[in-house]
Design a protein around this motif. Structure first.
Motif, PDB file in Angstrom:
ATOM      1  N   LEU A 167      16.736  65.581  70.721  1.00 37.08           N
ATOM      2  CA  LEU A 167      17.780  65.354  71.716  1.00 37.08           C
ATOM      3  C   LEU A 167      19.015  64.800  71.021  1.00 37.08           C
ATOM      4  O   LEU A 167      18.931  64.217  69.935  1.00 37.08           O
ATOM      5  N   ASN A 168      20.161  64.995  71.666  1.00 38.27           N
ATOM      6  CA  ASN A 168      21.431  64.518  71.130  1.00 38.27           C
ATOM      7  C   ASN A 168      21.873  63.261  71.870  1.00 38.27           C
ATOM      8  O   ASN A 168      21.755  63.179  73.098  1.00 38.27           O
ATOM      9  N   LEU A 169      22.382  62.308  71.126  1.00 36.93           N
ATOM     10  CA  LEU A 169      23.009  61.128  71.699  1.00 36.93           C
ATOM     11  C   LEU A 169      24.506  61.244  71.431  1.00 36.93           C
ATOM     12  O   LEU A 169      24.959  61.125  70.293  1.00 36.93           O
ATOM     13  N   GLN A 170      25.269  61.502  72.493  1.00 40.58           N
ATOM     14  CA  GLN A 170      26.710  61.736  72.361  1.00 40.58           C
ATOM     15  C   GLN A 170      27.473  60.507  72.844  1.00 40.58           C
ATOM     16  O   GLN A 170      27.282  60.038  73.969  1.00 40.58           O
ATOM     17  N   SER A 171      28.336  59.985  71.986  1.00 43.73           N
ATOM     18  CA  SER A 171      29.090  58.788  72.314  1.00 43.73           C
ATOM     19  C   SER A 171      30.015  59.030  73.515  1.00 43.73           C
ATOM     20  O   SER A 171      30.714  60.045  73.582  1.00 43.73           O
ATOM     21  N   LYS A 172      30.027  58.110  74.460  1.00 40.68           N
ATOM     22  CA  LYS A 172      30.907  58.215  75.619  1.00 40.68           C
ATOM     23  C   LYS A 172      32.362  57.943  75.226  1.00 40.68           C
ATOM     24  O   LYS A 172      33.280  58.478  75.847  1.00 40.68           O
ATOM     25  N   ARG A 173      32.568  57.126  74.223  1.00 40.85           N
ATOM     26  CA  ARG A 173      33.919  56.782  73.797  1.00 40.85           C
ATOM     27  C   ARG A 173      34.506  57.858  72.894  1.00 40.85           C
ATOM     28  O   ARG A 173      35.711  58.123  72.933  1.00 40.85           O
ATOM     29  N   SER A 174      33.646  58.438  72.077  1.00 45.22           N
ATOM     30  CA  SER A 174      34.119  59.423  71.114  1.00 45.22           C
ATOM     31  C   SER A 174      33.182  60.633  71.151  1.00 45.22           C
ATOM     32  O   SER A 174      32.150  60.659  70.462  1.00 45.22           O
ATOM     33  N   PRO A 175      33.500  61.657  71.989  1.00 46.46           N
ATOM     34  CA  PRO A 175      32.598  62.802  72.178  1.00 46.46           C
ATOM     35  C   PRO A 175      32.196  63.511  70.896  1.00 46.46           C
ATOM     36  O   PRO A 175      31.146  64.158  70.844  1.00 46.46           O
ATOM     37  N   ASN A 176      33.032  63.414  69.858  1.00 41.80           N
ATOM     38  CA  ASN A 176      32.698  64.077  68.594  1.00 41.80           C
ATOM     39  C   ASN A 176      31.639  63.319  67.803  1.00 41.80           C
ATOM     40  O   ASN A 176      31.110  63.831  66.811  1.00 41.80           O
ATOM     41  N   GLU A 177      31.344  62.105  68.223  1.00 36.89           N
ATOM     42  CA  GLU A 177      30.335  61.299  67.542  1.00 36.89           C
ATOM     43  C   GLU A 177      28.971  61.577  68.180  1.00 36.89           C
ATOM     44  O   GLU A 177      28.714  61.188  69.323  1.00 36.89           O
ATOM     45  N   THR A 178      28.109  62.260  67.456  1.00 38.59           N
ATOM     46  CA  THR A 178      26.814  62.670  67.995  1.00 38.59           C
ATOM     47  C   THR A 178      25.706  62.350  67.000  1.00 38.59           C
ATOM     48  O   THR A 178      25.843  62.572  65.791  1.00 38.59           O
ATOM     49  N   PHE A 179      24.631  61.828  67.517  1.00 44.99           N
ATOM     50  CA  PHE A 179      23.443  61.560  66.720  1.00 44.99           C
ATOM     51  C   PHE A 179      22.309  62.457  67.218  1.00 44.99           C
ATOM     52  O   PHE A 179      22.168  62.684  68.427  1.00 44.99           O
ATOM     53  N   ILE A 180      21.516  62.968  66.304  1.00 51.20           N
ATOM     54  CA  ILE A 180      20.372  63.800  66.663  1.00 51.20           C
ATOM     55  C   ILE A 180      19.095  62.993  66.437  1.00 51.20           C
ATOM     56  O   ILE A 180      18.802  62.598  65.316  1.00 51.20           O
ATOM     57  N   LEU A 181      18.388  62.737  67.517  1.00 48.87           N
ATOM     58  CA  LEU A 181      17.141  61.993  67.446  1.00 48.87           C
ATOM     59  C   LEU A 181      15.983  62.975  67.577  1.00 48.87           C
ATOM     60  O   LEU A 181      15.945  63.784  68.507  1.00 48.87           O
ATOM     61  N   SER A 182      15.058  62.932  66.626  1.00 47.51           N
ATOM     62  CA  SER A 182      13.930  63.859  66.615  1.00 47.51           C
ATOM     63  C   SER A 182      12.619  63.085  66.548  1.00 47.51           C
ATOM     64  O   SER A 182      12.526  62.053  65.875  1.00 47.51           O
ATOM     65  N   ALA A 183      11.627  63.614  67.253  1.00 46.08           N
ATOM     66  CA  ALA A 183      10.282  63.040  67.216  1.00 46.08           C
ATOM     67  C   ALA A 183       9.287  64.170  67.034  1.00 46.08           C
ATOM     68  O   ALA A 183       9.331  65.170  67.752  1.00 46.08           O
ATOM     69  N   GLU A 184       8.405  64.028  66.061  1.00 46.49           N
ATOM     70  CA  GLU A 184       7.366  65.022  65.819  1.00 46.49           C
ATOM     71  C   GLU A 184       6.006  64.334  65.881  1.00 46.49           C
ATOM     72  O   GLU A 184       5.833  63.246  65.322  1.00 46.49           O
ATOM     73  N   THR A 185       5.056  64.964  66.551  1.00 42.50           N
ATOM     74  CA  THR A 185       3.743  64.358  66.679  1.00 42.50           C
ATOM     75  C   THR A 185       2.673  65.411  66.922  1.00 42.50           C
ATOM     76  O   THR A 185       2.958  66.506  67.419  1.00 42.50           O
ATOM     77  N   GLY A 186       1.457  65.072  66.555  1.00 40.51           N
ATOM     78  CA  GLY A 186       0.312  65.881  66.947  1.00 40.51           C
ATOM     79  C   GLY A 186      -0.220  65.368  68.274  1.00 40.51           C
ATOM     80  O   GLY A 186       0.123  64.262  68.711  1.00 40.51           O
ATOM     81  N   LEU A 187      -1.053  66.161  68.911  1.00 40.23           N
ATOM     82  CA  LEU A 187      -1.616  65.776  70.202  1.00 40.23           C
ATOM     83  C   LEU A 187      -3.130  65.926  70.155  1.00 40.23           C
ATOM     84  O   LEU A 187      -3.652  66.884  69.595  1.00 40.23           O
ATOM     85  N   SER A 188      -3.814  64.992  70.748  1.00 40.65           N
ATOM     86  CA  SER A 188      -5.258  65.103  70.908  1.00 40.65           C
ATOM     87  C   SER A 188      -5.627  64.676  72.323  1.00 40.65           C
ATOM     88  O   SER A 188      -4.965  63.812  72.911  1.00 40.65           O
ATOM     89  N   VAL A 189      -6.652  65.311  72.856  1.00 42.97           N
ATOM     90  CA  VAL A 189      -7.098  65.021  74.219  1.00 42.97           C
ATOM     91  C   VAL A 189      -8.366  64.186  74.151  1.00 42.97           C
ATOM     92  O   VAL A 189      -9.326  64.536  73.455  1.00 42.97           O
ATOM     93  N   VAL A 190      -8.374  63.077  74.864  1.00 47.21           N
ATOM     94  CA  VAL A 190      -9.505  62.158  74.887  1.00 47.21           C
ATOM     95  C   VAL A 190     -10.129  62.161  76.273  1.00 47.21           C
ATOM     96  O   VAL A 190      -9.427  61.985  77.280  1.00 47.21           O
ATOM     97  N   ASN A 191     -11.429  62.394  76.336  1.00 47.99           N
ATOM     98  CA  ASN A 191     -12.177  62.381  77.596  1.00 47.99           C
ATOM     99  C   ASN A 191     -11.642  63.376  78.615  1.00 47.99           C
ATOM    100  O   ASN A 191     -11.813  63.204  79.825  1.00 47.99           O
TER     101      ASN A 191
END
Length: 213
Positions: A167-191
């Motif tokens: 997802l992108n985090l876009q600054s409200k004060r400066s629209p050109n200032e953007t950070f990209i936050l990434s999360a990667e994970t595996g998934l397992s099902v329990v019970n």
């Protein structure tokens, strides 16, 4: 699970209100309770197949749907449900707390496509939820989140039963200032009902965030 809850609630509604049960009645009831459905087929295995007198029992119920929307904006590409015998104690329906004469067993197959999940993530309700989850995760830094708009959430399926969420985090004060936050994970099902994250990894603008954070 939301979809199975809808199926079960539909069956209980039918048992409570009508004296006969047919494939068509179950199908129409499900269509009314689902937010939207593109294709739906229901098969009731109980003689006579075209009309079942209300006795509180169904030998087997099979359902197959394509393009099923249990809630707005969330599309399930394929849904298949098949149950073992369903045996409801009819006397408990009037009490408002229905019980089964035998445990309910069912198999469910779901196929969710990446493009449908990405579209769901961009809905206003989900964006608001993402903001709240992110706020909780940031703890004492949550006030800084108010300075940014959350945009372009995206979900990617990876090999090895892993997923990547961006997802992108876009600054409200400066629209050109953007950070990209990434999360990667595996998934397992329990019970059979609990999902655990396996070796989650986080990045900000491509830089790994230390695990202790």
């Amino acid at each position: 699970m939301e979809i199975f809850t809808i199926v079960l609630a539909s069956l209980l509604s039918i048992f409570s209100s009508v004296g006969v049960i047919t494939d068509g009645i179950i199908q129409r009831t499900l269509q009314e309770r689902l937010n939207k459905v593109e294709q739906l087929a229901v098969r009731l295995d109980n003689p006579p197949s075209h009309q079942l007198l209300l006795e509180g029992r169904i030998d087997r119920l099979r359902m197959a749907g394509r393009g099923v929307y249990p809630i707005p904006n969330l599309r399930v590409a394929l849904l298949e449900v098949e149950t073992d015998p369903i045996d409801i104690d009819l006397s408990t329906l009037k009490q408002g707390i229905p019980r089964f004469d035998q445990p309910l067993q069912a198999g469910i197959r779901l196929i969710l496509e990446q493009k449908d999940l990405s579209q769901f993530l961009e809905s206003p309700v989900v964006l608001a939820l993402i903001r709240e989850v992110t706020r909780d995760a940031l703890g004492g830094l949550s006030n800084q989140l108010d300075q940014y708009n959350i945009t372009k959430p995206d979900l990617i399926f990876l090999q090895g039963d892993r997923i990547r969420f961006n997802l992108n985090l876009q600054s409200k004060r400066s629209p050109n200032e953007t950070f990209i936050l990434s999360a990667e994970t595996g998934l397992s099902v329990v019970n059979g009902h609990q999902i655990n994250l396996v070796e989650p990894q986080f990045e900000l603008n491509g830089q790994r965030i230390p695990a202790f954070i």
